[in-house]
Design an enzyme around this catalytic site. Structure first.
Site, PDB file in Angstrom:
ATOM      1  N   LYS A   1       3.156   0.870   3.100  1.00 28.96           N
ATOM      2  CA  LYS A   1       2.998  -0.268   3.976  1.00 28.96           C
ATOM      3  C   LYS A   1       2.955  -1.606   3.326  1.00 28.96           C
ATOM      4  CE  LYS A   1      -0.157   2.879   6.505  1.00 28.96           C
ATOM      5  NZ  LYS A   1      -1.546   3.311   6.547  1.00 28.96           N
TER       6      LYS A   1
ATOM      7  N   ASP B   1      -9.523   0.847  -4.717  1.00 24.51           N
ATOM      8  CA  ASP B   1     -10.457   1.505  -3.563  1.00 24.51           C
ATOM      9  C   ASP B   1     -11.966   1.605  -4.315  1.00 24.51           C
ATOM     10  OD1 ASP B   1      -8.421   1.338  -1.649  1.00 24.51           O
ATOM     11  OD2 ASP B   1      -8.301   3.427  -1.661  1.00 24.51           O
TER      12      ASP B   1
ATOM     13  N   ASN C   1       0.930  -0.988   0.176  1.00 27.50           N
ATOM     14  CA  ASN C   1       0.055  -0.072  -0.020  1.00 27.50           C
ATOM     15  C   ASN C   1       0.811   1.178   0.051  1.00 27.50           C
ATOM     16  OD1 ASN C   1      -1.862   2.163   0.535  1.00 27.50           O
ATOM     17  ND2 ASN C   1      -2.556   1.116   2.171  1.00 27.50           N
TER      18      ASN C   1
ATOM     19  N   ARG D   1      -2.608  -2.222  -3.337  1.00 25.18           N
ATOM     20  CA  ARG D   1      -3.897  -1.501  -3.179  1.00 25.18           C
ATOM     21  C   ARG D   1      -3.670  -0.146  -3.921  1.00 25.18           C
ATOM     22  NH1 ARG D   1      -4.129   3.821  -0.896  1.00 25.18           N
ATOM     23  NH2 ARG D   1      -6.254   4.249  -0.754  1.00 25.18           N
TER      24      ARG D   1
END
Length: 187
Positions: A14, A148, A7, A91
């Site tokens: 992350k 997302d 991410n 992500r």
């Protein structure tokens, strides 16, 4: 099967390395202050002391290099070789109404992420840099994106369409997103 989940934020990264056989977290970490003075990687493995690297990381490629180095480190690592990683998941903030499901990264996928930078100017560029860094540093591994915005693609048109000329929707891809009442109450 081991999957690395990434991410990339505007100045952070992350990650978690997952063992998909039992869905456990092998390790996780955070790179902070990418492109800013005071860059820092914190690599965490359950039952061990955190491994911290404080070194300049001018971009997400530098950050990914540090992550991969931590994963294979003789002292702090969790895999003997990056060959043990079967795939990498990313992500990504915005895929508009074009990328509506988990998707294998291709040149067209990267162009779509780039196309929607206007809707995610802080995150889509970082997401793209993370993808390209992984492609370069760990060649041949499948990279998959999860958007997302994919969550909102299941809404019926009557719920996401604004009361505007349809040609404006087609030109600018303007649409509503679903916001749960519970989320609004908790704000």
């Amino acid at each position: 099967m081991k999957i690395l989940v990434i991410n990339c934020g505007s100045s952070s990264l992350k990650y978690q390395l997952m063992n998909m056989d039992d869905e456990s977290v092998i390790c996780k970490g955070l790179v902070e202050r990418i492109g800013i003075e005071g860059s820092k990687l914190t690599h965490k493995v359950e039952g061990r002391e955190n491994f911290v690297v404080e070194e300049a990381m001018k971009n997400h490629k530098d950050a990914m290099k540090h992550v991969f180095d931590a994963l294979v480190s003789k002292e702090h690592g969790v895999v003997a070789s990056l060959d043990e990683i079967d795939g990498i998941g990313h992500r990504v903030l915005h895929g508009g109404d074009i990328i509506t499901d988990s998707t294998l990264v291709t040149e067209d996928v990267k162009k779509t992420i780039e196309k929607f930078i206007c809707f995610g100017p802080l995150h889509n560029p970082a997401n793209l840099m993370g993808i390209e860094a992984c492609e370069e540093l760990v060649k041949g591994k499948p990279n998959v994106v999860v958007m997302d915005t994919a969550f909102h693609q299941t809404m019926p048109a009557k719920n996401y369409m604004y009361a505007i000329d349809y040609d404006l929707y087609e030109k600018y891809r303007l649409r509503k997103i679903r916001v749960s009442t519970e989320l609004l109450i908790n704000i």
